[in-house]
Design an enzyme around this catalytic site. Sequence first.
Site: not given
Length: 426
Positions: A251, A258
């Site tokens: 990606g 997080c």
Amino acid sequence: MFVRRIAVVGTGYVGLTTGACLASLGHRVVCADVDAAKVARLREAQVDILEPDLAELVAEGLAAGRLEFVVGAGNAVADAEVVFLCLPTPMGAGGAADLTAVRSVAEEVRAVLPPGCVVVCKSTVPVGTSVAVAELLDRADVAVVSNPEFLREGSAVRDLLRPDRIVVGSDDPAAAERVAALFAKLGAPTVLMDAASAELVKYAANCFLAMKLSYVNAMAELCELLGADVTAVCEGMGYDRRIGQSFLSPGPGWGGSCLPKDTHALLQIAQAAGLEFDLLGATIEANSRQQHRVVAKVREAVGGSLAGARIGLLGLAFKAGTNDLRDSPALAVAKLLAAEGAELTGYDPEIAGQLPGLRLVDDAYQAAKGAAAVVLLTEWPLFRMLDWPLIAELMDGDTVLDTRNHLDPDALRRAGLRHRGIGRRP
């Protein structure tokens, strides 16, 4: 199962999900927040967070009288048997977790905690925080337990009610067992350990996932150089049970609330302990490199310069299924594009308002209109169903950079567009 009186301090993703799910298990739960307006909305079952099933659980808990919302931690803990601290621990100086909110609440409630109650650190916190909280409370009759959360945005309710495991850590075994018993109805594997180990589990898990993603993105780059296809490579890897299928999708880089802060925090923890965690440092560096690689692909698609180039962005949230923009890789890429002079028009089905450096529009077609290139940055399912021949007519250019390998390349080619993925064969 015994019904417990539970207080949850903080109503963000973790706190609200924890409170609503514990109420659904039959416990009586009081959730506290400092934001009075937010508390007022929650009392009316108005949930601002985009999270499947969460609003329904809140409404059910309110209707059943098992869930309550109040302003201020002190008003929630008066008769609680267990108090969950679900507070923000953002990245602070040098990458360390900022424990300001945790310390503040501990100081606020220490005089009003009922004798014999258990305080649970649910937030992601550095090793030693349970000890530090116990020292702040200065209550020999109150035990402190670590119970890290493993919730993914977009599936938080499912993750809490059908967990892979429940981790509870404390130097007081009886207190750890009391907390574990709250979730007994779920029938999940429960791992009891010391507090320091429990505090480290969440960092260890998240940083491993970040390393896996950075590895896959690097492998995608290698596939492009060698003429291989990363989707085929990852499929072949994923059937190995030692590796698994999850987190094997390349990606535009990883992000969210997080992974960025946890990788930096663990790196700082390791350095403070005298360990040069080079592998983790390389993971962070590789993620930044991936964002720059996406920008280079866009630059190449528009002829070598982004100055004045109109670029349409599809998706801005850090992943599909959420409206969370915190450390979104899409926004990181947008910032880099804008820095090179690109004119950005963006669309996300769950994002409204204004964002610096780009113009938000109401649909994907407006984002594509007049664009020299279109960049898909978030894998919303609706983008697969777009009218791509119409987008081809609206665009000035003909390249769609699919940074999630989410679209059907053949459908785009039939529309007269050039599909460019990450690690895919042209």
